[in-house]
Design a protein around this motif. Sequence first.
Motif, PDB file in Angstrom:
ATOM      1  N   GLU A 100     202.237  24.991  69.929  1.00 45.72           N
ATOM      2  CA  GLU A 100     201.558  24.754  71.206  1.00 45.72           C
ATOM      3  C   GLU A 100     200.711  25.979  71.528  1.00 45.72           C
ATOM      4  N   THR A 112     198.656  22.185  68.756  1.00 44.60           N
ATOM      5  CA  THR A 112     198.394  21.277  69.865  1.00 44.60           C
ATOM      6  C   THR A 112     197.918  22.095  71.058  1.00 44.60           C
ATOM      7  N   ALA A 169     198.007  22.827  74.994  1.00 43.27           N
ATOM      8  CA  ALA A 169     199.032  22.651  76.020  1.00 43.27           C
ATOM      9  C   ALA A 169     198.718  23.481  77.250  1.00 43.27           C
ATOM     10  N   ARG A 216     202.415  19.623  76.760  1.00 43.58           N
ATOM     11  CA  ARG A 216     201.378  19.278  75.788  1.00 43.58           C
ATOM     12  C   ARG A 216     200.294  18.408  76.421  1.00 43.58           C
ATOM     13  N   ARG A 217     199.042  18.747  76.081  1.00 42.51           N
ATOM     14  CA  ARG A 217     197.891  17.974  76.530  1.00 42.51           C
ATOM     15  C   ARG A 217     197.326  17.072  75.436  1.00 42.51           C
ATOM     16  N   TRP A 218     197.155  17.671  74.237  1.00 42.03           N
ATOM     17  CA  TRP A 218     196.533  16.929  73.136  1.00 42.03           C
ATOM     18  C   TRP A 218     196.909  17.569  71.824  1.00 42.03           C
ATOM     19  N   PRO A 219     197.138  16.784  70.757  1.00 40.49           N
ATOM     20  CA  PRO A 219     197.349  15.335  70.752  1.00 40.49           C
ATOM     21  C   PRO A 219     198.764  14.997  71.192  1.00 40.49           C
ATOM     22  N   GLY A 220     199.171  13.760  71.001  1.00 44.84           N
ATOM     23  CA  GLY A 220     200.464  13.305  71.479  1.00 44.84           C
ATOM     24  C   GLY A 220     201.629  13.854  70.668  1.00 44.84           C
ATOM     25  N   ARG A 263     201.691  13.181  74.329  1.00 48.71           N
ATOM     26  CA  ARG A 263     201.161  13.867  75.503  1.00 48.71           C
ATOM     27  C   ARG A 263     202.261  14.067  76.537  1.00 48.71           C
ATOM     28  N   GLY A 264     202.309  15.265  77.091  1.00 52.17           N
ATOM     29  CA  GLY A 264     203.311  15.570  78.100  1.00 52.17           C
ATOM     30  C   GLY A 264     204.613  16.121  77.558  1.00 52.17           C
TER      31      GLY A 264
END
Length: 257
Positions: free
Chosen positions: A113, A132, A134, A151-155, A157-158
Amino acid sequence: MTAPEDVSRAAEPITPDAAREIPRTLLTQSWLDLSFVHWAADPGDVAPLLPAGTEPDTHDGVSHVGLVAFRMHRVGWLGLPGIPYLGSFPETNVRLYSVDRHGRRGVVFRSLEAARLLPATIGRSVFRMPYTWARMSIDHDGDTVAYRTARRWPGPRGARSTMAVRVGEPIEDPTPLEHFLTARWGMHNTFFGRSVYLPNHHPRWPLHRAELLSCEDELIEAAGLPAPVGPPVSVLYSPGVPVRFGRPLRPGGLPTP
């Protein structure tokens, strides 16, 4: 736990100092405010997640999964000065421990991240690393350090991780397990279908005992591993080290073109 074939007889010694010199520096950076949190893992769960030509590196027959949170500082290329903004950001990684048929011990990153979109994108597209993007923070309160990431991108997500550690006394003589988990002088990865080994070099880790005050993590399961059961087997803190990476090597020992 069921261990794969034992390769420890061929593995290089675990040393607190760098295992090899790096004649040509590819990449420089500093790792600061690190917390190392580790759980035992079944080598059978780890093995399918490693690059070809490597196997789980075990300590007393046990593999480990690490959740390592820190501050990346001033990433630089080919000996040039590090970049102050885009090259400095919080990072949290999920990592495993590997050894190749030449005995080179390393880490394998299952996710990294990063709080900067551009480095995360370059890491994924150019170097085939599982970076990723984040939303992240690192906060200090006396002897306590708290890390947060979403996390924002990619999955997925969250996917989130929050943890806080209390930093204790310096460690004068780390245990064999503490050396095993921190003195890793390279990284195994797959690059355009080829397994490569990226060596690193840095001063001996300044380690501190640490207490895990809280931890709520979704990153380990998102990385394809079972959720850890029970308390961690090791919690350590380090103020950090400057790091150099050398030219990547194939598992066969030849430099990549």
